[in-house]
Each structure stands twice: as structure tokens, then as C-alpha cells.
Design an enzyme around this catalytic site. Structure first.
Site, PDB file in Angstrom:
ATOM      1  N   GLN A   1       7.191  -5.040  -4.578  1.00  0.00           N
ATOM      2  CA  GLN A   1       6.228  -5.075  -5.672  1.00  0.00           C
ATOM      3  C   GLN A   1       6.629  -4.077  -6.753  1.00  0.00           C
ATOM      4  O   GLN A   1       6.934  -2.918  -6.465  1.00  0.00           O
ATOM      5  CB  GLN A   1       4.809  -4.751  -5.198  1.00  0.00           C
TER       6      GLN A   1
ATOM      7  N   ASP B   1     -11.977  -7.216   1.483  1.00  0.00           N
ATOM      8  CA  ASP B   1     -12.923  -7.238   2.602  1.00  0.00           C
ATOM      9  C   ASP B   1     -12.523  -8.203   3.708  1.00  0.00           C
ATOM     10  O   ASP B   1     -13.370  -8.853   4.326  1.00  0.00           O
ATOM     11  CB  ASP B   1     -14.339  -7.560   2.112  1.00  0.00           C
TER      12      ASP B   1
ATOM     13  N   MET C   1       0.855  -1.190   0.000  1.00  0.00           N
ATOM     14  CA  MET C   1       0.000   0.000   0.000  1.00  0.00           C
ATOM     15  C   MET C   1       0.888   1.236   0.000  1.00  0.00           C
ATOM     16  O   MET C   1       1.758   1.387   0.858  1.00  0.00           O
ATOM     17  CB  MET C   1      -0.940   0.003   1.208  1.00  0.00           C
ATOM     18  N   ALA C   2       0.664   2.123  -0.971  1.00  0.00           N
ATOM     19  CA  ALA C   2       1.485   3.318  -1.116  1.00  0.00           C
ATOM     20  C   ALA C   2       1.408   4.184   0.134  1.00  0.00           C
ATOM     21  O   ALA C   2       0.329   4.459   0.649  1.00  0.00           O
ATOM     22  CB  ALA C   2       1.035   4.130  -2.324  1.00  0.00           C
TER      23      ALA C   2
ATOM     24  N   CYS D   1      -3.986  -1.529  -9.880  1.00  0.00           N
ATOM     25  CA  CYS D   1      -4.260  -0.134  -9.541  1.00  0.00           C
ATOM     26  C   CYS D   1      -5.423   0.417 -10.365  1.00  0.00           C
ATOM     27  O   CYS D   1      -5.395   0.376 -11.595  1.00  0.00           O
ATOM     28  CB  CYS D   1      -3.022   0.718  -9.784  1.00  0.00           C
TER      29      CYS D   1
ATOM     30  N   ARG E   1      -6.504  -2.965   3.469  1.00  0.00           N
ATOM     31  CA  ARG E   1      -7.063  -1.942   4.366  1.00  0.00           C
ATOM     32  C   ARG E   1      -7.391  -2.466   5.754  1.00  0.00           C
ATOM     33  O   ARG E   1      -7.451  -1.702   6.715  1.00  0.00           O
ATOM     34  CB  ARG E   1      -8.321  -1.348   3.729  1.00  0.00           C
TER      35      ARG E   1
END
Length: 377
Positions: free
Chosen positions: A77, A214, A17-18, A108, A237
Site C-alpha cells: 500500500q 467492525d 496496519m502500521a 488515514c 483490527r
């Protein structure tokens, strides 16, 4: 789970994750898994870097591929749209021993990326997609560095690409594939379609298939694997503001009792440690600017008060961070309101694509100007 020669004690991968999965965050996740579960068992992937920028040794890109001295396996990555740049970047990683694993990003959904044919738009061009994967695999031949590939279901509901992408990646030598079970048009909104992970698992049988989308609690990961038959899970997330989630996942997959969720005081200690690690990596000024976004995730669902939250959103030094966090009620237990989704969600939208992009899926022309630095997926 095995990814090529790499054996993992649990089938869990931290998604790149950036601006999040830098060496500071990865170190924190690994420390918490060790402290709370007694082991470091999964794969923690560095935030994404652009192949061209790596080949050109852009200073910020080289800084991004920093690993802790005891970090193993080291995973990076790559984002690329060009087989030549892909080969050169992967060869540089091999020749200079920069990492033990290479993941390729084709997930992306950001408009400035897809409108140039990169990210989640690229697997539609199946020949070019195959050439890029093959280039990375060719650069790592004769080494113990596996190449894996992450992608989405497709561009939108009318243009699914995941089954072709999984097949092609496996045929070109990828050691595993991972599916974020959303289309590019969904971005991060709505619900992930786990049935598509199951379909990919049935379609691709020669390499491990990982599922993403999710997973916010350890039970979600167990449920995904049970429902889809996938070989592992990729956590994005769900770990924002909850870097101890990997300890809970470790417990879930080993059948042991997970540690009690942290109190607000324990969360504050974790935030301080995160801040210290960021300051060591970036310097205190940039480190404190970076910790601000994490604080909102850490305090999600906890009682903190608007005034204190505002002050933390402007924190400038480690001493100030410690002093502000000392104002929290350390005895508050982890609340139910702190569970569930965090991070970006947004809404679905039409995918920006280059002109005539959908005319010929076998066109292998390298998209012009698509090698921009961005992450997600």
C-alpha cells in the site's frame, strides 16, 4: 473475487496496519489459514509505505516491503499526496518487481496527516485525488499489476466524499475500491455505517467494492456482504491477537466447518511463532519489543494474571517469552470474553485541516509537507 488479473479464492483482504502487517504477521496469518482451513485464499497487504520514501529508497521503507519467498500475490500500500511521486513509486515497483498489487491509502485520519491535506482529507480535493490515482494506473500500464484505492466516507458528516472518490477512482482505472465506513472525524470510534458501503456499491458498478469496519468475527463479514451487497471485506483490527481469523473467514465463505477456536496453550504457541518470525525479520531485540503490543491483544479475555502480563510486557528474548508463556494454563478454552473489538478506538474529534482546505474541491495544488510516514484508515 477478482482484483484485475488477480483471482482470490475468498473475498477477504488483510488491511494494511502500521507496525502490524509486516512480513512476520502476514506469514503467520497465511500459515494459520493453511493449517486450520487447508488453503491460503485471501489477499494479505503489506503495511503502508510513503511514495516519496520509497522513491528515495529510505532503508526502513525498503525493509518494510519485504515479502516471504512463497508469498503470492505480493501486495503493497502506498501513501501519497503528489502525482509525480506516485508515478515514480509505482514505476519503481513495476520495474523492480517489488509487488503484484498496489493499493492507495486515502483513509488515514491522524491529525498530523490530515492537517497537511493527506490521508482522509485528500479525497475532498477531487481533481488532485483523480490525478494521483491516474498516476499510479499509468505507471502500471501494460503489466498485470492492478491498482486499488481505499478511502473513508469523508471528512465528517457534512463533507462526505466516498461516492465521488469511488466514481473517480474507477474512471481513472482503479481495479477495485474499498471503503472504511467511518468518517475521518470518527477515527476508530463509534459504529461503522455499513449503509454507506451499500450506497457506494450502488454508485460504483464497474469494479469490485470492498467493505471495511467492525468485522471482528467471521459472521460479521458474512453479514456485511449480505447487508451491503459488497464484493469483499477488508479486515483490520478484528485480526489483532487473532491471526487465525482468516481461517475462520475461509471456512465461512466456503461453507465448511471452522476449526475449534484455540485454547490458551495453542494461543501461546502462536505467540511464540509470531515472536520467532519477528526476530527473523527485525532481529531478536527489536522483534521482542514489537511482540509486546501483540501479547496484550492475544491475551485479551484470557485469565493470565497481572504479574505475568507485566512480565510479558517487558519481555526481552525468545527464551524469556517461551518461559513466561509456559506459566499459562494451557487447558483454558477460548473464552467468550476474548471476542469483540480490539485495538485503537479513541473518540471522535474535529478533523485538523490546512487553512481554507474546504474552499475549493477542484484545487489540485499538492499539499506542502504532507508526505509523512503514518498509517491507518
Amino acid at each position: 473475487m477478482r482484483i484485475g488479473p488477480i483471482g482470490l479464492r475468498s473475498p477477504v483482504v488483510l488491511a494494511p496496519m502500521a507496525g502490524v502487517t509486516n512480513v512476520a504477521f502476514r506469514t503467520l496469518c497465511r500459515e494459520l489459514e493453511l493449517a486450520r482451513a487447508g488453503t491460503v485464499s485471501g489477499l494479505y497487504v503489506c503495511e503502508m509505505v510513503t511514495a516519496r520514501a520509497l522513491v528515495e529508497r529510505h532503508p526502513s521503507t525498503m525493509h518494510m516491503v519485504t515479502f516471504a519467498p512463497d508469498e503470492s500475490p505480493r501486495s503493497v500500500q502506498l501513501y501519497s499526496v503528489d502525482p509525480e511521486n506516485t508515478f515514480a513509486a509505482a514505476k519503481l515497483i513495476v520495474d523492480e518487481g517489488l509487488a503484484d498489487h498496489i493499493d492507495m491509502n486515502f483513509g488515514c485520519p491522524v491529525p498530523k496527516v490530515t492537517r497537511r491535506g493527506g490521508g482522509a482529507a485528500l479525497p475532498f480535493k477531487r481533481r488532485l485525488f483523480g490525478q494521483i490515482v491516474a498516476a499510479a494506473v499509468r505507471a502500471t500500464e501494460g503489466t498485470d499489476i492492478p491498482v486499488t484505492v481505499k478511502f473513508r466516507i469523508g471528512i465528517d458528516d457534512e463533507h462526505h466524499t466516498h461516492l465521488d472518490a469511488g466514481r473517480i477512482a474507477a474512471e481513472e482505472g482503479a481495479a477495485a475500491v474499498a471503503l472504511h465506513a467511518r468518517t475521518a472525524s470518527q477515527r476508530y470510534s463509534g459504529q461503522a455505517d455499513w449503509e454507506q458501503i451499500a450506497a457506494l456499491k450502488q454508485h460504483v458498478t464497474s469494479v469490485p467494492v470492498l467493505g471495511n469496519g467492525d468485522i471482528f468475527e467471521a459472521d460479521d463479514a458474512v453479514d456485511m456482504m449480505s447487508a451491503t451487497g459488497c464484493d469483499g471485506v477488508v479486515i483490520g483490527r478484528g485480526c489483532l491477537g487473532r491471526p487465525w481469523l482468516f481461517a475462520e473467514l475461509s471456512a465461512a465463505f466456503t461453507g465448511t466447518t471452522p476449526a475449534t477456536p484455540p485454547t490458551l496453550g495453542e494461543v501461546a504457541q502462536i505467540v511464540v511463532r509470531h515472536g520467532e518470525l519477528l526476530a527473523a525479520h527485525f532481529g531478536e531485540d527489536k522483534g521482542m519489543r514489537d511482540i509486546r503490543k501483540h501479547i496484550a491483544w492475544y491475551l485479551h479475555g484470557f485469565p493470565a494474571g497481572a504479574e505475568l502480563r507485566r512480565a510479558l510486557a517487558l519481555v526481552k528474548t525468545l527464551d524469556e517469552l517461551r518461559a513466561l508463556l509456559d506459566q499459562l494454563d494451557a487447558s483454558v478454552p477460548f473464552p467468550a470474553a476474548a471476542t469483540g473489538p480490539r485495538g485503537r478506538q479513541g473518540s471522535a474529534a474535529a478533523v485538523a485541516l490546512p487553512e481554507n482546505w474546504l474552499a475549493d474541491p477542484d484545487d489540485c495544488t499538492v499539499p506542502a509537507g504532507a508526505e509523512v510516514m503514518h498509517s491507518g484508515g
